[in-house]
Design a protein around this motif. Structure first.
Motif, PDB file in Angstrom:
ATOM      1  N   UNK A 131     -10.069 -11.087 -31.924  1.00  0.00           N
ATOM      2  CA  UNK A 131     -10.219 -10.475 -32.866  1.00  0.00           C
ATOM      3  C   UNK A 131      -9.028  -9.747 -33.721  1.00  0.00           C
ATOM      4  N   UNK A 132      -8.956  -9.649 -35.035  1.00  0.00           N
ATOM      5  CA  UNK A 132      -8.015  -9.580 -35.952  1.00  0.00           C
ATOM      6  C   UNK A 132      -7.485  -8.205 -35.826  1.00  0.00           C
ATOM      7  N   UNK A 133      -6.178  -7.732 -35.452  1.00  0.00           N
ATOM      8  CA  UNK A 133      -5.694  -6.464 -35.126  1.00  0.00           C
ATOM      9  C   UNK A 133      -4.653  -6.285 -36.466  1.00  0.00           C
ATOM     10  N   UNK A 134      -4.122  -7.332 -36.869  1.00  0.00           N
ATOM     11  CA  UNK A 134      -2.961  -7.336 -37.665  1.00  0.00           C
ATOM     12  C   UNK A 134      -3.071  -8.491 -38.510  1.00  0.00           C
ATOM     13  N   UNK A 135      -2.728  -8.355 -39.863  1.00  0.00           N
ATOM     14  CA  UNK A 135      -2.493  -9.436 -41.065  1.00  0.00           C
ATOM     15  C   UNK A 135      -1.143  -9.201 -41.499  1.00  0.00           C
ATOM     16  N   UNK A 136      -0.406 -10.179 -41.783  1.00  0.00           N
ATOM     17  CA  UNK A 136       0.882 -10.035 -42.456  1.00  0.00           C
ATOM     18  C   UNK A 136       0.755 -10.649 -43.881  1.00  0.00           C
ATOM     19  N   UNK A 137       1.427  -9.905 -44.905  1.00  0.00           N
ATOM     20  CA  UNK A 137       1.209 -10.415 -46.381  1.00  0.00           C
ATOM     21  C   UNK A 137       2.531 -11.034 -46.712  1.00  0.00           C
ATOM     22  N   UNK A 138       2.460 -11.904 -47.663  1.00  0.00           N
ATOM     23  CA  UNK A 138       3.584 -12.777 -48.022  1.00  0.00           C
ATOM     24  C   UNK A 138       3.779 -12.753 -49.513  1.00  0.00           C
ATOM     25  N   UNK A 139       4.854 -12.930 -50.102  1.00  0.00           N
ATOM     26  CA  UNK A 139       4.828 -13.296 -51.665  1.00  0.00           C
ATOM     27  C   UNK A 139       5.607 -14.562 -51.677  1.00  0.00           C
ATOM     28  N   UNK A 140       5.278 -15.200 -52.916  1.00  0.00           N
ATOM     29  CA  UNK A 140       5.874 -16.558 -53.012  1.00  0.00           C
ATOM     30  C   UNK A 140       6.818 -16.441 -54.123  1.00  0.00           C
ATOM     31  N   UNK A 141       7.951 -17.139 -53.420  1.00  0.00           N
ATOM     32  CA  UNK A 141       9.166 -17.128 -54.345  1.00  0.00           C
ATOM     33  C   UNK A 141       9.537 -18.686 -54.412  1.00  0.00           C
ATOM     34  N   UNK A 142       9.339 -19.189 -55.618  1.00  0.00           N
ATOM     35  CA  UNK A 142       9.320 -20.618 -55.812  1.00  0.00           C
ATOM     36  C   UNK A 142       8.247 -21.442 -54.931  1.00  0.00           C
ATOM     37  N   UNK A 143       8.926 -22.241 -53.956  1.00  0.00           N
ATOM     38  CA  UNK A 143       7.877 -22.892 -53.136  1.00  0.00           C
ATOM     39  C   UNK A 143       8.117 -22.363 -51.595  1.00  0.00           C
ATOM     40  N   UNK A 144       8.756 -21.042 -51.572  1.00  0.00           N
ATOM     41  CA  UNK A 144       8.865 -20.417 -50.327  1.00  0.00           C
ATOM     42  C   UNK A 144       7.968 -19.153 -50.327  1.00  0.00           C
TER      43      UNK A 144
END
Length: 157
Positions: A131-144
């Motif tokens: 079961x989900x306990x954590x989710x990590x968020x990301x930001x796009x910078x170009x293709x990374x």
């Protein structure tokens, strides 16, 4: 992640998607944010119903070490996903359209962004193990992608 485990998650998502009597009464569309309802919580997995009006979607995220699978049971969704590099960075890799009936299993290190880019509302069933306990968020910078936040279940969502 053993292939058998992913196959079990995919089979569970498919089975829940076919059990329309379980989820159809819960379907609701929120024009402000995605609607979601938990369908199941067991020691092996948890399952969620998500609805998406046109234009709604997620930010770039992973599932905090949980593997999963989702099936589109109504409408269509678009998934962008990233490929992890040997140095631990993530690079945007591919976009795929997922119509009604499409199944998408994924492993513990999967990073993606899911959006309803269509003209009709969509409904999907998602299964995660554990079961989900954590989710990590990301930001796009170009293709990374750059990791920018970590959200805990019950605290930040």
């Amino acid at each position: 992640m053993p292939a058998r485990h992913l196959a079990d998650l995919a089979a569970t998502a498919t089975r829940l998607g076919e059990a329309t009597h379980l989820w159809e009464p819960l379907v609701d569309y929120d024009p402000v944010s995605r609607f979601y309802a938990r369908l199941a919580l067991t020691p092996e997995h948890e399952a969620w119903l998500l609805t998406w009006v046109p234009g709604q979607g997620t930010d770039w995220h992973d599932h905090g070490g949980s593997a999963g699978a989702f099936v589109v049971v109504r409408g269509a969704l678009t998934e962008e996903h990233a490929r992890l590099q040997p140095d631990g960075s993530a690079v945007v890799a591919q976009t795929r359209s997922l119509g009604t009936g499409a199944l998408r299993p994924f492993g513990t290190r999967h990073i993606h962004k899911v959006t309803n880019t269509g003209l009709e509302p969509a409904v999907s069933i998602h299964v995660y193990a554990p079961a989900l306990t954590r989710m990590n968020g990301y930001v796009r910078e170009g293709d990374r992608l750059d990791l920018v936040e970590s959200r805990l279940a019950g605290v930040a969502w």
